[in-house]
Design an enzyme around this catalytic site. Structure first.
Site, short mmCIF file in Angstrom:
data_model
loop_
_atom_site.label_atom_id
_atom_site.label_comp_id
_atom_site.label_asym_id
_atom_site.label_seq_id
_atom_site.Cartn_x
_atom_site.Cartn_y
_atom_site.Cartn_z
N SER A 71 0.82 -1.32 -0.01
CA SER A 71 0.11 -0.06 -0.16
C SER A 71 0.85 1.30 0.20
CB SER A 71 -0.85 -0.06 1.27
OG SER A 71 -1.49 1.13 1.41
N TYR A 106 -1.49 -0.97 10.30
CA TYR A 106 -1.58 -1.21 8.94
C TYR A 106 -0.21 -0.91 8.06
CZ TYR A 106 -3.71 -1.34 4.31
OH TYR A 106 -4.12 -1.48 2.86
N LYS A 151 2.01 -3.02 5.88
CA LYS A 151 2.69 -2.81 4.43
C LYS A 151 4.19 -2.49 4.14
CE LYS A 151 -1.61 -3.74 3.08
NZ LYS A 151 -2.01 -5.21 2.69
P1 NDP Z 1 -11.51 -6.01 0.05
O1 NDP Z 1 -11.82 -5.68 1.18
O2 NDP Z 1 -12.34 -6.08 -1.22
O3 NDP Z 1 -10.73 -7.58 -0.19
C1 NDP Z 1 -10.10 -8.22 0.77
C2 NDP Z 1 -9.79 -9.51 0.36
O4 NDP Z 1 -9.19 -10.05 1.47
C3 NDP Z 1 -11.23 -10.39 0.47
O5 NDP Z 1 -11.06 -11.31 -0.62
C4 NDP Z 1 -11.30 -11.05 1.68
O6 NDP Z 1 -11.92 -12.25 1.51
C5 NDP Z 1 -9.61 -11.46 1.97
N1 NDP Z 1 -9.51 -11.50 3.31
C6 NDP Z 1 -9.63 -10.72 4.55
N2 NDP Z 1 -8.97 -11.32 5.61
C7 NDP Z 1 -8.61 -12.64 5.06
C8 NDP Z 1 -8.14 -13.96 5.70
N3 NDP Z 1 -7.76 -13.61 7.21
N4 NDP Z 1 -7.88 -14.75 5.15
C9 NDP Z 1 -8.04 -14.90 3.75
N5 NDP Z 1 -8.52 -13.89 3.26
C10 NDP Z 1 -8.92 -12.90 3.62
O7 NDP Z 1 -10.13 -5.01 -0.17
P2 NDP Z 1 -9.01 -4.86 -1.25
O8 NDP Z 1 -9.27 -5.67 -2.67
O9 NDP Z 1 -9.26 -3.19 -1.20
O10 NDP Z 1 -7.79 -5.17 -0.80
C11 NDP Z 1 -6.91 -6.08 -1.25
C12 NDP Z 1 -5.52 -5.69 -0.63
O11 NDP Z 1 -5.22 -4.61 -1.29
C13 NDP Z 1 -5.33 -5.91 0.73
O12 NDP Z 1 -4.00 -6.42 1.08
C14 NDP Z 1 -5.27 -4.15 1.09
O13 NDP Z 1 -4.71 -3.59 2.23
C15 NDP Z 1 -4.45 -3.57 -0.20
N6 NDP Z 1 -4.72 -2.24 -0.57
C16 NDP Z 1 -6.01 -1.80 -0.85
C17 NDP Z 1 -6.28 -0.50 -1.24
C18 NDP Z 1 -7.61 0.17 -1.40
O14 NDP Z 1 -7.70 1.35 -1.66
N7 NDP Z 1 -8.64 -0.57 -1.67
C19 NDP Z 1 -5.25 0.60 -0.93
C20 NDP Z 1 -3.88 -0.24 -0.60
C21 NDP Z 1 -3.88 -1.54 -0.65
P3 NDP Z 1 -12.90 -12.69 2.75
O15 NDP Z 1 -13.84 -11.60 3.16
O16 NDP Z 1 -13.91 -13.99 2.30
O17 NDP Z 1 -12.14 -13.32 3.89
#
Ligand code: NDP
Length: 257
Positions: free
Chosen positions: A149, A162, A166
């Protein structure tokens, strides 16, 4: 002969957190480029929905319920993934949770700190370790990609937990890049800017936040999950074979402005 390094036919990708958001964008693009795909998430309904959508590409798709913060669960899911798909060429440690909940660092509980580290950093460690063991044992190389991130490199008040995960992820992939280069295993981190997903829904739909942040994004829009498809396909492709240890900022220009 035509130059077709982006054809991923015969390759296999794992995307943790692949059932929506950025992870789904990655999974869909690599599947469309020809790879078979495994997605892991904790929510069975979201996994099933994403699996059905990904299956439209005609590739083999496996969706497993796995909490990446649980070491034994990761090892078991990795074994099941290999059993189903036979190999692993690209491992995207993308699953993550936001750091919401602390009013100030002064009041940040150690419970909250560890909850975020458990998924975002321990989870990436368990996932990468399983994938690296496989890639080294099988030979033939591969790529390990962490979704970090901008929080890793910019100040992120009230999100020190967080941000630390990252930043840690970037440091981890740079070390992996050096340790495993001799095995042709490459490692990278992707740094998304503001991407419209479930994680950021509360922010991107907030008027005040929108009016303050949008003018700072030169592209004048929130990013989307499918904005991450191109980098994922490139990193899995033979075009990237001499490229390792890098960080890719994908933020519509936000960090420049
Ligand atoms: P979402 O909340 O849309 O997706 C998060 C995903 O992670 C889901 O598929 C969720 O699935 C999965 N997840 C969460 N906890 C677990 C767990 N304990 N085990 C397995 N899977 C897990 O978020 P984003 O797509 O935005 O985020 C994806 C990545 O990008 C993250 O690492 C986030 O920190 C990073 N990011 C996002 C940004 C943004 O602006 N959106 C900016 C910078 C970084 P489920 O709920 O089924 O567990």
């Amino acid at each position: 002969m035509a130059y077709r390094p982006f054809d991923l036919t015969g390759k296999v990708a794992l995307v943790t957190g692949g059932n929506r958001g950025i992870g789904f964008g990655i999974a869909q693009a690599v599947a469309e480029a020809g790879a078979d795909v495994a997605i892991w998430g904790t929510n069975a309904a979201k996994n099933a929905e994403a699996k059905a959508e990904l299956a439209k590409t005609g590739r083999k798709v496996v969706a497993l319920q796995c909490d990446v913060g649980d070491e034994a669960a990761v090892d078991a899911a990795f074994a099941r993934t290999l059993e189903a798909l036979g190999r692993m060429d690209g491992c995207f440690a993308n699953a993550g949770i936001g750091g919401g909940g602390a009013k100030s660092f002064l009041e940040m509980s150690s419970e909250l700190w560890h909850r975020v580290l458990r998924v975002n950093l321990d989870g990436a460690f368990y996932t990468f370790r399983a994938a690296a063991r496989h890639m080294v044992e099988r030979g033939g190389g591969g790529v390990l990609v962490g979704t970090a991130s901008l929080a890793a490199v910019e100040g992120s008040p009230r999100s020190e937990h967080y941000a630390a995960t990252k930043g840690g992820l970037i440091s981890m992939v740079r070390s992996l890049a050096v340790e495993f280069a001799r095995h042709n295993v490459r490692a990278h981190a992707i740094l998304p800017g503001w991407i419209e997903t479930d994680m950021t829904h509360r922010l991107t739909t907030n008027e005040t936040f929108h009016s303050k942040v949008m003018p700072r994004i030169p592209m004048r829009r929130w990013g989307k999950g499918d904005d991450f498809g191109g980098i994922a396909v490139y990193l899995m492709s033979s075009a990237a074979r001499y490229h390792t240890g890098d960080t890719f900022v994908i933020d519509g220009g936000y960090s420049l402005f």
